[in-house]
Enzyme design. Sequence first.
Site, mmCIF file in Angstrom:
data_model
loop_
_atom_site.group_PDB
_atom_site.id
_atom_site.type_symbol
_atom_site.label_atom_id
_atom_site.label_comp_id
_atom_site.label_asym_id
_atom_site.label_seq_id
_atom_site.Cartn_x
_atom_site.Cartn_y
_atom_site.Cartn_z
ATOM 1 N N CYS A 4 -4.481 33.186 -5.060
ATOM 2 C CA CYS A 4 -4.663 33.065 -3.611
ATOM 3 C C CYS A 4 -5.678 31.963 -3.361
ATOM 4 O O CYS A 4 -6.823 32.036 -3.813
ATOM 5 C CB CYS A 4 -5.141 34.383 -3.002
ATOM 6 S SG CYS A 4 -5.641 34.187 -1.278
ATOM 7 N N ASP A 30 -10.572 23.371 8.050
ATOM 8 C CA ASP A 30 -9.171 23.280 7.635
ATOM 9 C C ASP A 30 -8.937 21.922 6.970
ATOM 10 O O ASP A 30 -9.436 20.887 7.421
ATOM 11 C CB ASP A 30 -8.260 23.448 8.859
ATOM 12 C CG ASP A 30 -6.824 23.750 8.475
ATOM 13 O OD1 ASP A 30 -6.363 24.876 8.727
ATOM 14 O OD2 ASP A 30 -6.154 22.849 7.907
ATOM 15 N N HIS A 46 -9.550 40.196 0.107
ATOM 16 C CA HIS A 46 -8.182 39.731 0.344
ATOM 17 C C HIS A 46 -7.368 40.712 1.183
ATOM 18 O O HIS A 46 -7.193 41.865 0.800
ATOM 19 C CB HIS A 46 -7.455 39.493 -0.987
ATOM 20 C CG HIS A 46 -6.070 38.981 -0.810
ATOM 21 N ND1 HIS A 46 -5.779 37.638 -0.740
ATOM 22 C CD2 HIS A 46 -4.888 39.628 -0.642
ATOM 23 C CE1 HIS A 46 -4.477 37.484 -0.548
ATOM 24 N NE2 HIS A 46 -3.913 38.679 -0.490
ATOM 25 N N THR A 93 1.377 30.374 6.525
ATOM 26 C CA THR A 93 1.696 29.703 5.262
ATOM 27 C C THR A 93 0.757 30.114 4.132
ATOM 28 O O THR A 93 1.111 29.971 2.963
ATOM 29 C CB THR A 93 1.647 28.166 5.409
ATOM 30 O OG1 THR A 93 0.340 27.782 5.826
ATOM 31 C CG2 THR A 93 2.680 27.681 6.424
ATOM 32 N N HIS A 96 -3.531 35.000 3.049
ATOM 33 C CA HIS A 96 -4.850 35.641 3.057
ATOM 34 C C HIS A 96 -5.279 35.553 4.519
ATOM 35 O O HIS A 96 -5.401 34.439 5.058
ATOM 36 C CB HIS A 96 -5.814 34.893 2.122
ATOM 37 C CG HIS A 96 -7.210 35.437 2.066
ATOM 38 N ND1 HIS A 96 -7.864 35.704 0.876
ATOM 39 C CD2 HIS A 96 -8.101 35.728 3.046
ATOM 40 C CE1 HIS A 96 -9.084 36.150 1.124
ATOM 41 N NE2 HIS A 96 -9.249 36.165 2.454
ATOM 42 N N HIS A 98 -6.503 34.955 8.005
ATOM 43 C CA HIS A 98 -7.462 33.955 8.478
ATOM 44 C C HIS A 98 -7.311 33.738 9.970
ATOM 45 O O HIS A 98 -6.223 33.854 10.524
ATOM 46 C CB HIS A 98 -7.294 32.621 7.734
ATOM 47 C CG HIS A 98 -5.893 32.087 7.747
ATOM 48 N ND1 HIS A 98 -4.913 32.564 6.900
ATOM 49 C CD2 HIS A 98 -5.301 31.132 8.500
ATOM 50 C CE1 HIS A 98 -3.783 31.920 7.124
ATOM 51 N NE2 HIS A 98 -3.986 31.042 8.100
ATOM 52 N N HIS A 100 -7.749 30.891 12.853
ATOM 53 C CA HIS A 100 -7.958 29.481 13.183
ATOM 54 C C HIS A 100 -8.868 29.419 14.408
ATOM 55 O O HIS A 100 -8.606 30.081 15.414
ATOM 56 C CB HIS A 100 -6.642 28.799 13.559
ATOM 57 C CG HIS A 100 -5.640 28.705 12.458
ATOM 58 N ND1 HIS A 100 -5.450 27.557 11.718
ATOM 59 C CD2 HIS A 100 -4.758 29.615 11.965
ATOM 60 C CE1 HIS A 100 -4.479 27.769 10.830
ATOM 61 N NE2 HIS A 100 -4.039 29.001 10.969
HETATM 62 P P1 5GP Z 1 -1.402 29.290 8.454
HETATM 63 O O1 5GP Z 1 -0.203 28.439 8.733
HETATM 64 O O2 5GP Z 1 -1.186 30.169 7.235
HETATM 65 O O3 5GP Z 1 -1.856 30.055 9.644
HETATM 66 O O4 5GP Z 1 -2.592 28.300 8.161
HETATM 67 C C1 5GP Z 1 -2.991 27.909 6.882
HETATM 68 C C2 5GP Z 1 -3.974 26.778 7.058
HETATM 69 O O5 5GP Z 1 -4.643 26.593 5.834
HETATM 70 C C3 5GP Z 1 -3.332 25.445 7.442
HETATM 71 O O6 5GP Z 1 -3.874 25.003 8.669
HETATM 72 C C4 5GP Z 1 -3.688 24.526 6.263
HETATM 73 O O7 5GP Z 1 -4.001 23.227 6.686
HETATM 74 C C5 5GP Z 1 -4.886 25.220 5.662
HETATM 75 N N1 5GP Z 1 -5.034 25.023 4.229
HETATM 76 C C6 5GP Z 1 -4.060 25.152 3.281
HETATM 77 N N2 5GP Z 1 -4.567 24.934 2.054
HETATM 78 C C7 5GP Z 1 -5.893 24.679 2.233
HETATM 79 C C8 5GP Z 1 -6.946 24.372 1.325
HETATM 80 O O8 5GP Z 1 -6.792 24.300 0.104
HETATM 81 N N3 5GP Z 1 -8.177 24.153 1.868
HETATM 82 C C9 5GP Z 1 -8.402 24.230 3.214
HETATM 83 N N4 5GP Z 1 -9.649 23.987 3.640
HETATM 84 N N5 5GP Z 1 -7.432 24.513 4.092
HETATM 85 C C10 5GP Z 1 -6.187 24.731 3.607
HETATM 86 ZN ZN ZN Z 2 -6.912 35.986 -0.955
#
Ligand code: 5GP
Ligand code: ZN
Length: 115
Positions: A4, A30, A46, A93, A96, A98, A100
């Site tokens: 993860c 991000d 997690h 995507t 875990h 989160h 924004h």
């Molecule tokens: P989701 O689409 O799951 O809501 O958002 C996942 C977010 O994680 C995306 O905005 C993507 O840019 C960010 N992200 C993915 N991999 C990494 C990483 O390795 N480091 C950081 N800081 N952000 C990440």
């Molecule tokens: Zn995790």
Amino acid sequence: MEDCIFCKIAAREIPATVIYEDDDVLAFEDLNPQTPVHVLLIPKQHYHSLSDDIPPEVLGKLFARVRTVAELMGVDERGYRVIVNKGDDGRQTVFHLHIHILGGATMPISMGPAD
Ligand code: 5GP
Ligand code: ZN
């Protein structure tokens, strides 16, 4: 949890620009910011998504720190948008949980489906 990416960030196994940390949560920038301020706030523990069985106190601690991050990023006064994506339709995507935190620009009015 193994494999993860956000657990690895929380464990400092992969780098991130950390904005805030305490015993329970971590906030970091991000990698692919959508707005001038784009911070991800996670519980260190997690959870796959908002559909997990998450203790209310964990959710409470997490959401209580949104304001802290907004203040640290200087967007608390003008405002910001908070998004939690869940599952395919929500375009999650990283699995875990989160939050924004998006700010530094006026957000579009629409929050409806993609074209
Ligand atoms: P989701 O689409 O799951 O809501 O958002 C996942 C977010 O994680 C995306 O905005 C993507 O840019 C960010 N992200 C993915 N991999 C990494 C990483 O390795 N480091 C950081 N800081 N952000 C990440
Ligand atoms: Zn995790």
